[in-house]
Design an enzyme around this catalytic site. Structure first.
Site, PDB file in Angstrom:
ATOM      1  N   TYR A   1       0.855  -1.188   0.000  1.00  0.00           N
ATOM      2  CA  TYR A   1       0.000   0.000   0.000  1.00  0.00           C
ATOM      3  C   TYR A   1       0.887   1.234   0.000  1.00  0.00           C
ATOM      4  CZ  TYR A   1      -3.629   3.229   1.840  1.00  0.00           C
ATOM      5  OH  TYR A   1      -4.505   4.272   2.050  1.00  0.00           O
TER       6      TYR A   1
ATOM      7  N   LYS B   1      -1.578  -1.368  -4.009  1.00  0.00           N
ATOM      8  CA  LYS B   1      -2.617  -0.349  -3.887  1.00  0.00           C
ATOM      9  C   LYS B   1      -1.920   1.008  -3.963  1.00  0.00           C
ATOM     10  CE  LYS B   1      -6.001   1.676  -0.731  1.00  0.00           C
ATOM     11  NZ  LYS B   1      -6.557   1.650   0.646  1.00  0.00           N
TER      12      LYS B   1
END
Length: 297
Positions: A137, A165
């Site tokens: 992320y 992400k």
């Protein structure tokens, strides 16, 4: 192709609280159930919306286990396991695996700016401790560390780091990542106002808290993209864009809490130091929800 079990609308539940400040696990179950029944494609507890950094280890474990139990395998679960130390990240990743999560998500969190070598070792240590797929992320606005596409591509060489992400809001990052890691890289958009552009760029999914309020519009956008109906996708995106911009501008926990309260779901006070939206902002949100026909005029 690496194991990347997520696609579509990846919904991020808020962590609700009781009046005494404890996590409201029963309401969490209800919120998760609503989103699964609304057709989202995955549930991701303990993201930014779930106020992960403000929870104790015991609360995080309770949220993880409650969410995985409620989902009951109907869709994949992506559990946030990030922590300041590698040891605690490993601890939470192992717990998520033990209770049946599909995958885990890690954002590097640190008081000190981490070197590339420290980031790589952090992910490698966690990856060797579990067998689940890991989503990297990147969100410098919350984590304080900006992972370049070059660093991300190196982390993706770790066997079970299979997903990315990307939440910088720069679609060029996604293009560069594809250049470096190949066409098969599994990347997901975490910047709400970038949803349409990211899908067009090849994102496999959209990580968002918006399904608390407009799940049908979110799912319809993804379905239009899947059917290659770009004109319809554009209409659906611009319809929801004011809400997406609002929740990003005012902070996901604040905005989603206010939206749920407006729709009649009492989610409790935010955990300090977070404060609720002020009255003028709540009124702005009410007008947006009226336009979207979530609320009556």
């Amino acid at each position: 192709m690496k194991n990347a079990p997520l696609r579509g609308i990846v919904s991020y539940p808020i962590t609700p609280f009781q009046e005494d400040g404890r996590v409201n696990l029963e309401l969490l179950r209800e919120l998760v159930e609503r989103q699964v029944k609304a057709g989202v494609h995955a549930i991701a507890p303990l993201g930014s919306t779930g106020v992960l950094p403000y929870l104790t280890d015991e609360e995080r474990e309770a949220v993880t286990e409650t969410t995985v139990q409620q989902v009951a395998g109907r869709v994949p679960t992506l559990v946030g396991v990030s922590s300041l130390t590698t040891e605690r990240t490993v601890h939470h990743a192992r717990f998520a695996e033990r209770v049946g999560a599909t995958a885990v998500m890690i954002i590097p969190m640190s008081y000190w700016k981490l070197t590339d070598a420290e980031i790589l070792r952090h992910f490698d240590t966690v990856a060797k401790a579990i067998s689940l797929p890991i989503a990297l992320y990147n969100n410098p606005a919350t984590g304080g560390i900006d992972l370049s596409p070059e660093v991300i591509s190196k982390v993706l060489e770790i066997p079970n780091v299979t997903m990315v992400k990307e939440s910088t809001g720069d679609v060029n990052r996604m293009h560069r990542l594809v250049q470096l890691a190949g066409e098969q890289v599994a990347f997901y958009n975490g910047s709400n106002p970038l949803a349409l552009a990211a899908f067009v760029a090849g994102a496999r999914g959209w990580c968002t808290a918006a399904p608390h309020l407009i799940p049908e519009l979110n799912v319809q956008l993804y379905e239009a993209i899947e059917r290659k109906e770009l004109d319809r996708a554009r209409v659906l995106f611009y319809r929801q864009l004011p809400l997406l911009q609002f929740i990003v501008k005012h902070g996901l926990p604040r905005a989603i809490s206010a939206g749920l309260e407006l729709t009649g779901t009492r989610v409790g006070s935010l955990r300090a130091p977070l404060l609720p939206l002020e009255a003028p902002q709540v009124e702005d949100l009410r007008r947006i929800l009226v336009t979207l026909e979530v609320l009556r005029a």
